[in-house]
Design an enzyme around this catalytic site. Sequence first.
Site, PDB file in Angstrom:
ATOM      1  CE  LYS A  77      -2.276 -38.720 -30.681  1.00  0.00           C
ATOM      2  NZ  LYS A  77      -2.511 -39.964 -31.441  1.00  0.00           N
ATOM      3  CB  THR A  78      -8.604 -35.568 -32.041  1.00  0.00           C
ATOM      4  OG1 THR A  78      -7.314 -35.556 -32.637  1.00  0.00           O
ATOM      5  CG2 THR A  78      -9.359 -34.314 -32.445  1.00  0.00           C
ATOM      6  CG  ASP A 122      -3.268 -33.688 -33.830  1.00  0.00           C
ATOM      7  OD1 ASP A 122      -2.652 -34.439 -33.062  1.00  0.00           O
ATOM      8  OD2 ASP A 122      -4.021 -34.103 -34.734  1.00  0.00           O
ATOM      9  CB  THR A 171       2.315 -40.016 -33.207  1.00  0.00           C
ATOM     10  OG1 THR A 171       3.076 -39.065 -33.961  1.00  0.00           O
ATOM     11  CG2 THR A 171       0.870 -39.977 -33.648  1.00  0.00           C
ATOM     12  NE  ARG A 230      -8.116 -41.480 -37.092  1.00  0.00           N
ATOM     13  CZ  ARG A 230      -7.062 -40.686 -36.909  1.00  0.00           C
ATOM     14  NH1 ARG A 230      -5.978 -40.844 -37.641  1.00  0.00           N
ATOM     15  NH2 ARG A 230      -7.095 -39.738 -36.003  1.00  0.00           N
TER      16      ARG A 230
END
Length: 352
Positions: A77-78, A122, A171, A230
């Site tokens: 997302k980032t 975020d 999330t 990740r």
Amino acid sequence: MKGKNNQKQEENQKAEEAPMEKKDEGYFDQALRPDNFNDYIGQEKVKENLKIIIEAAKRREETADHMLFSGQAGLGKTTLAMLVAREMKSGLKITSGPALKKVGDLAAVLSNLEPREVLFIDEAHRLNHLVEEFLYPAMESQKLHLIVGKGTGARTISLDLPPFTLVAATTRADLLSAPLRSRFGASFKLDYYNQQDIEKIIIRSAGLLTVKIEREAIRILAEASRATPRIANRLLKRARDYAEVRGDGIVTEEIAKKALELLEVDFLGLEPHDRKLIQVVIEKFNGGPVGIETLAAALNEERGVIEEVYEPYLMSVGFLHRTPAGRVITEAAYKHLGIKTREQKLLEEAGF
Ligand code: ADE
């Protein structure tokens, strides 16, 4: 044209100016982040939509619409927010729901935006309600409504903000308020990656880290990565460490397996907390159904962590179901952990 590194440095500096929280090591690990859409593997539909939105906004010489990205931690997302800013050739400011504690924190961030900048928030589901309400007029009409003075002398003044694009990530899209959700012009849900894309990401990262890795090791690490880039990158780094210390620097099949074993990550990516959850439901609650609050108490863990961190992957591999009566462990999970189901035990006792 700005050099890539310069632009990255500026992004980092800008990120530090905004109210920030401490982030895990991965947050600052920029080295492996793709910095253009061509290098970004997976999420094809999302990428295609973003490219259209960005291209259209650029042609109209406008800012892109506000966007919401939802999905599990580590799915990119980032990175996508950074790519939006980069493709729009805009600056980027990064903050988060919990970092914006007071209306004043958000006012400071908004009033410091440069024209056409991208503001990334975020963990948007953790915005406090007052801060969130303050965000609405900023999103809708680029206005900041400030209350000055107190009591009967209090009045509202409106300040114009520069045009900007808000990119929010969460999330837990289910926890976002409906009024906030409705203010995004585009909303994208990021899914878990398929095995092939995770393998491609590992190959790309190994290239950037100049790690030599065998084909079979790539497959093993990808399978243990919980379908999450990740985690794939983290496992690659740990396998590289293991190869350097215990091997000759090459991540072989054997090295990958041993590194995972040492990390207590099994071949499907289950970690000790996952196995414990499954075992507790089986041993204490006969495999379920068990209510989430009861399960949280039995595990001595917060309900939110179970729902947000543990369960999504267990459900995606088909080891856990959420039913109206509570959580239920599936036969596949019994098999994976080598535990006999009640039916199997009864059949064995009956001599079958
Ligand atoms: N590294 C982390 N996520 C990635 C992605 N989606 N594509 C390429 N490299 C990545």
